[in-house]
Motif scaffolding. Structure first.
Motif, PDB file in Angstrom:
ATOM      1  N   GLU A 217      -4.917   6.569   6.201  1.00 55.85           N
ATOM      2  CA  GLU A 217      -6.309   6.142   6.122  1.00 55.85           C
ATOM      3  C   GLU A 217      -6.480   5.021   5.122  1.00 55.85           C
ATOM      4  O   GLU A 217      -7.256   4.084   5.342  1.00 55.85           O
ATOM      5  CB  GLU A 217      -7.191   7.345   5.748  1.00 55.85           C
ATOM      6  N   ARG A 218      -5.745   5.101   4.004  1.00 51.02           N
ATOM      7  CA  ARG A 218      -5.854   4.045   2.990  1.00 51.02           C
ATOM      8  C   ARG A 218      -5.367   2.711   3.557  1.00 51.02           C
ATOM      9  O   ARG A 218      -5.996   1.657   3.341  1.00 51.02           O
ATOM     10  CB  ARG A 218      -5.035   4.429   1.762  1.00 51.02           C
ATOM     11  N   LEU A 219      -4.279   2.744   4.288  1.00 50.03           N
ATOM     12  CA  LEU A 219      -3.771   1.518   4.894  1.00 50.03           C
ATOM     13  C   LEU A 219      -4.737   0.985   5.939  1.00 50.03           C
ATOM     14  O   LEU A 219      -4.977  -0.234   6.017  1.00 50.03           O
ATOM     15  CB  LEU A 219      -2.397   1.785   5.534  1.00 50.03           C
ATOM     16  N   ARG A 220      -5.294   1.887   6.767  1.00 52.48           N
ATOM     17  CA  ARG A 220      -6.231   1.439   7.798  1.00 52.48           C
ATOM     18  C   ARG A 220      -7.415   0.728   7.192  1.00 52.48           C
ATOM     19  O   ARG A 220      -7.847  -0.337   7.654  1.00 52.48           O
ATOM     20  CB  ARG A 220      -6.700   2.651   8.622  1.00 52.48           C
ATOM     21  N   ARG A 221      -7.963   1.318   6.095  1.00 55.86           N
ATOM     22  CA  ARG A 221      -9.145   0.728   5.464  1.00 55.86           C
ATOM     23  C   ARG A 221      -8.809  -0.612   4.813  1.00 55.86           C
ATOM     24  O   ARG A 221      -9.586  -1.562   4.897  1.00 55.86           O
ATOM     25  CB  ARG A 221      -9.709   1.710   4.439  1.00 55.86           C
ATOM     26  N   ARG A 222      -7.634  -0.692   4.146  1.00 55.09           N
ATOM     27  CA  ARG A 222      -7.264  -1.950   3.485  1.00 55.09           C
ATOM     28  C   ARG A 222      -7.148  -3.074   4.503  1.00 55.09           C
ATOM     29  O   ARG A 222      -7.582  -4.203   4.261  1.00 55.09           O
ATOM     30  CB  ARG A 222      -5.919  -1.799   2.752  1.00 55.09           C
ATOM     31  N   ILE A 223      -6.567  -2.771   5.633  1.00 58.54           N
ATOM     32  CA  ILE A 223      -6.384  -3.799   6.654  1.00 58.54           C
ATOM     33  C   ILE A 223      -7.726  -4.167   7.288  1.00 58.54           C
ATOM     34  O   ILE A 223      -8.020  -5.346   7.520  1.00 58.54           O
ATOM     35  CB  ILE A 223      -5.381  -3.314   7.722  1.00 58.54           C
ATOM     36  N   ALA A 224      -8.543  -3.145   7.565  1.00 68.26           N
ATOM     37  CA  ALA A 224      -9.842  -3.407   8.212  1.00 68.26           C
ATOM     38  C   ALA A 224     -10.755  -4.226   7.324  1.00 68.26           C
ATOM     39  O   ALA A 224     -11.535  -5.068   7.815  1.00 68.26           O
ATOM     40  CB  ALA A 224     -10.508  -2.082   8.571  1.00 68.26           C
ATOM     41  N   ASP A 225     -10.693  -4.003   6.025  1.00 65.93           N
ATOM     42  CA  ASP A 225     -11.598  -4.690   5.104  1.00 65.93           C
ATOM     43  C   ASP A 225     -11.081  -6.050   4.641  1.00 65.93           C
ATOM     44  O   ASP A 225     -11.797  -6.783   3.950  1.00 65.93           O
ATOM     45  CB  ASP A 225     -11.842  -3.813   3.868  1.00 65.93           C
ATOM     46  N   HIS A 226      -9.865  -6.358   4.993  1.00 66.88           N
ATOM     47  CA  HIS A 226      -9.254  -7.581   4.456  1.00 66.88           C
ATOM     48  C   HIS A 226      -9.586  -8.790   5.326  1.00 66.88           C
ATOM     49  O   HIS A 226      -9.369  -8.767   6.540  1.00 66.88           O
ATOM     50  CB  HIS A 226      -7.730  -7.415   4.377  1.00 66.88           C
ATOM     51  N   PRO A 227     -10.143  -9.867   4.729  1.00 67.92           N
ATOM     52  CA  PRO A 227     -10.373 -11.095   5.512  1.00 67.92           C
ATOM     53  C   PRO A 227      -9.075 -11.912   5.581  1.00 67.92           C
ATOM     54  O   PRO A 227      -8.510 -12.282   4.555  1.00 67.92           O
ATOM     55  CB  PRO A 227     -11.445 -11.835   4.696  1.00 67.92           C
ATOM     56  N   PHE A 228      -8.600 -12.173   6.759  1.00 65.06           N
ATOM     57  CA  PHE A 228      -7.355 -12.923   6.919  1.00 65.06           C
ATOM     58  C   PHE A 228      -7.663 -14.396   7.076  1.00 65.06           C
ATOM     59  O   PHE A 228      -8.525 -14.776   7.861  1.00 65.06           O
ATOM     60  CB  PHE A 228      -6.576 -12.423   8.144  1.00 65.06           C
ATOM     61  N   LYS A 229      -6.915 -15.214   6.320  1.00 64.42           N
ATOM     62  CA  LYS A 229      -7.086 -16.667   6.427  1.00 64.42           C
ATOM     63  C   LYS A 229      -5.892 -17.210   7.190  1.00 64.42           C
ATOM     64  O   LYS A 229      -4.745 -16.851   6.943  1.00 64.42           O
ATOM     65  CB  LYS A 229      -7.182 -17.317   5.057  1.00 64.42           C
TER      66      LYS A 229
ATOM     67  N   GLY B 158       0.787  -1.229   0.000  1.00 69.68           N
ATOM     68  CA  GLY B 158       0.000   0.000   0.000  1.00 69.68           C
ATOM     69  C   GLY B 158       0.819   1.279   0.000  1.00 69.68           C
ATOM     70  O   GLY B 158       0.249   2.369   0.109  1.00 69.68           O
ATOM     71  N   VAL B 159       2.131   1.189  -0.109  1.00 71.22           N
ATOM     72  CA  VAL B 159       2.974   2.386  -0.138  1.00 71.22           C
ATOM     73  C   VAL B 159       3.853   2.368  -1.384  1.00 71.22           C
ATOM     74  O   VAL B 159       3.888   1.388  -2.127  1.00 71.22           O
ATOM     75  CB  VAL B 159       3.850   2.480   1.136  1.00 71.22           C
ATOM     76  N   ARG B 160       4.599   3.451  -1.604  1.00 76.84           N
ATOM     77  CA  ARG B 160       5.467   3.562  -2.777  1.00 76.84           C
ATOM     78  C   ARG B 160       6.758   2.743  -2.581  1.00 76.84           C
ATOM     79  O   ARG B 160       7.103   2.380  -1.458  1.00 76.84           O
ATOM     80  CB  ARG B 160       5.823   5.017  -3.025  1.00 76.84           C
ATOM     81  N   SER B 161       7.458   2.531  -3.686  1.00 79.20           N
ATOM     82  CA  SER B 161       8.695   1.751  -3.607  1.00 79.20           C
ATOM     83  C   SER B 161       9.761   2.461  -2.787  1.00 79.20           C
ATOM     84  O   SER B 161      10.605   1.821  -2.153  1.00 79.20           O
ATOM     85  CB  SER B 161       9.229   1.467  -5.017  1.00 79.20           C
ATOM     86  N   GLN B 162       9.749   3.807  -2.770  1.00 80.81           N
ATOM     87  CA  GLN B 162      10.750   4.542  -2.000  1.00 80.81           C
ATOM     88  C   GLN B 162      10.392   4.665  -0.521  1.00 80.81           C
ATOM     89  O   GLN B 162      11.215   5.115   0.284  1.00 80.81           O
ATOM     90  CB  GLN B 162      10.983   5.942  -2.590  1.00 80.81           C
ATOM     91  N   ASP B 163       9.190   4.281  -0.155  1.00 84.52           N
ATOM     92  CA  ASP B 163       8.793   4.317   1.252  1.00 84.52           C
ATOM     93  C   ASP B 163       9.366   3.108   1.980  1.00 84.52           C
ATOM     94  O   ASP B 163       9.573   2.037   1.383  1.00 84.52           O
ATOM     95  CB  ASP B 163       7.272   4.326   1.372  1.00 84.52           C
ATOM     96  N   LYS B 164       9.613   3.251   3.265  1.00 79.72           N
ATOM     97  CA  LYS B 164      10.191   2.173   4.068  1.00 79.72           C
ATOM     98  C   LYS B 164       9.179   1.711   5.101  1.00 79.72           C
ATOM     99  O   LYS B 164       8.580   2.522   5.810  1.00 79.72           O
ATOM    100  CB  LYS B 164      11.461   2.661   4.780  1.00 79.72           C
ATOM    101  N   THR B 165       9.001   0.388   5.194  1.00 84.24           N
ATOM    102  CA  THR B 165       8.033  -0.185   6.127  1.00 84.24           C
ATOM    103  C   THR B 165       8.762  -1.074   7.127  1.00 84.24           C
ATOM    104  O   THR B 165       9.759  -1.724   6.788  1.00 84.24           O
ATOM    105  CB  THR B 165       6.969  -1.006   5.376  1.00 84.24           C
ATOM    106  N   ALA B 166       8.245  -1.111   8.363  1.00 84.34           N
ATOM    107  CA  ALA B 166       8.946  -1.843   9.410  1.00 84.34           C
ATOM    108  C   ALA B 166       7.963  -2.410  10.427  1.00 84.34           C
ATOM    109  O   ALA B 166       6.848  -1.905  10.586  1.00 84.34           O
ATOM    110  CB  ALA B 166       9.955  -0.938  10.122  1.00 84.34           C
ATOM    111  N   ARG B 167       8.403  -3.477  11.089  1.00 88.44           N
ATOM    112  CA  ARG B 167       7.703  -3.987  12.270  1.00 88.44           C
ATOM    113  C   ARG B 167       8.605  -3.663  13.457  1.00 88.44           C
ATOM    114  O   ARG B 167       9.713  -4.175  13.545  1.00 88.44           O
ATOM    115  CB  ARG B 167       7.490  -5.494  12.154  1.00 88.44           C
TER     116      ARG B 167
END
Length: 380
Positions: free
Chosen positions: A356-368, A324-333
């Motif tokens: 907000e876009r990330l929050r909605r994608r995660i909230a709407d996603h069914p995890f298996k 959900g982010v650009r290639s130049q963005d950095k994501t971490a746990r």
């Protein structure tokens, strides 16, 4: 007393010449352990059962000639003794492997040069034998080492290719022969890579790129040395395929900065990236945003469905954030269920949109996921 006497076999059918030879050896106190054979048949038997350092053959014998005995002489130099007028026969014997020849004269003056002739033949034979044995030893090592060993001539052409070189580069030795070695190790060329070539020729070991027959490249360590081989100095190129080493280094680097479960950057790497962005922002007066995210009620997932299911959810969330982010963005746990995204060149409004876009994608996603019993679960 002489130690390490030269074991000499004289093949001579003339009794007078035999005695003259013996007197010369005794009179000069020469360091010879002499054995005398008076015929081709007797000489064959002595050669079959004994070992000699040198053999002196009279050209013409009662039951044959010196040529009949040459095939029976193993691992020793031989010298032809011939009468005046038989020089052509002596030259013919030289072509068949004789080390020298003596011209027998009525005054037996040839016996005066005997010591030097014998000494020279034995010394040269031993030196060449040692060189051959050394060559065989070196070649045995070359055949067995795991590194590619390539010998090249002054024009950069391949002369030999060991089995490891065949395996690493994909060429059969016969196909590689005559090719310019820079086709396989470009650093050994004379163009832009000349400085690297000069380092290699100076004995330095360098990391280079190797090229396989089908054109694929691989990381390698290379060194060049000179070696006495097959009677002359040759350039020996040693190439080690370090693909596995580089892969291991990559894994270790990733383990140092990546989270083992999600594949995102870990907390240590996040702090380093954050420091870099702060420094860049201050220097160039550019904005950036950091988004911190936490999964609500994640403890309930672990408590109800088990940790394997919780791990699947964490990996799923990480995948959604990264996608959900650009290639130049950095994501971490950076914690158990805590995530972050650093967005360079982004202001507050832009950061809010992404969050907000990330929050909605995660909230709407069914995890298996699967629970501890292996049952498939849908988790929202």
């Amino acid at each position: 007393m002489h130690e390490n006497k030269i074991k000499l076999l004289l093949v001579e059918d003339d009794r007078v010449d035999q005695m003259a030879f013996t007197r010369a050896v005794d009179g000069e106190n020469l360091p010879y352990d002499c054995t005398i054979a008076g015929s081709v048949a007797e000489a064959r038997e002595k050669l079959r059962t004994g070992r000699f350092d040198v053999v002196i053959l009279d050209l013409l014998l009662g039951d044959g000639t010196a040529f009949d005995l040459i095939p029976s002489i193993k691992d020793a130099p031989f010298i032809i003794a011939t009468g005046s007028g038989d020089e052509n026969k002596a030259v013919e014997a030289m072509k068949l492997g004789a080390w020298d020849y003596l011209i027998k004269d009525p005054q037996r003056s040839y016996l005066k040069v005997l010591p030097a002739t014998v000494q020279n033949a034995v010394r040269r034979f031993r030196a060449e034998k040692m060189a051959r044995e050394k060559d065989l030893y070196v070649r045995a090592i070359i055949e067995r080492v795991s590194d590619a060993i390539i010998t090249i001539d002054e024009s950069n052409s391949v002369e030999s290719f060991n089995p490891a070189a065949e395996r690493i580069f994909g060429f059969a030795a016969a196909d590689a022969a005559g090719k310019d070695v820079s086709l396989m190790v470009p650093a050994l060329g004379t163009g832009e890579t000349l400085p690297v070539r000069e380092d290699l020729l100076a004995g330095k070991r360098r990391e280079v790129v190797g090229i396989r027959r089908e054109g694929s490249a691989f990381p390698a360590e290379c060194s060049v040395s000179d070696m006495w081989l097959d009677g002359r100095v040759r350039l020996i190129v040693s190439v080690k395929d370090i693909t596995d080493q580089k892969e291991l280094e990559k894994v270790l680097r990733e383990q140092a900065v990546l989270d083992g479960l999600t594949g995102l950057y870990n907390k240590r790497a996040l702090l380093g990236i954050l420091n870099d962005e702060v420094s860049r922002s201050r220097r160039y007066h550019r904005t950036f945003m950091i988004i911190l995210m936490d999964i609500d009620h994640f403890k309930n997932v672990n408590d109800i469905y088990g940790h394997p299911a919780g791990d699947e959810v964490l990996k799923g969330v990480a995948g959604l954030i990264k996608a959900g982010v650009r290639s130049q963005d950095k994501t971490a746990r950076y914690g158990g269920e805590e995530f972050a995204a650093i967005l360079p060149e982004t202001d507050a409004a832009g950061g809010l949109v992404v969050a907000e876009r990330l929050r909605r994608r995660i909230a709407d996603h069914p995890f298996k996921a699967r629970d501890h019993r292996g049952s498939e679960l849908d988790i929202a």
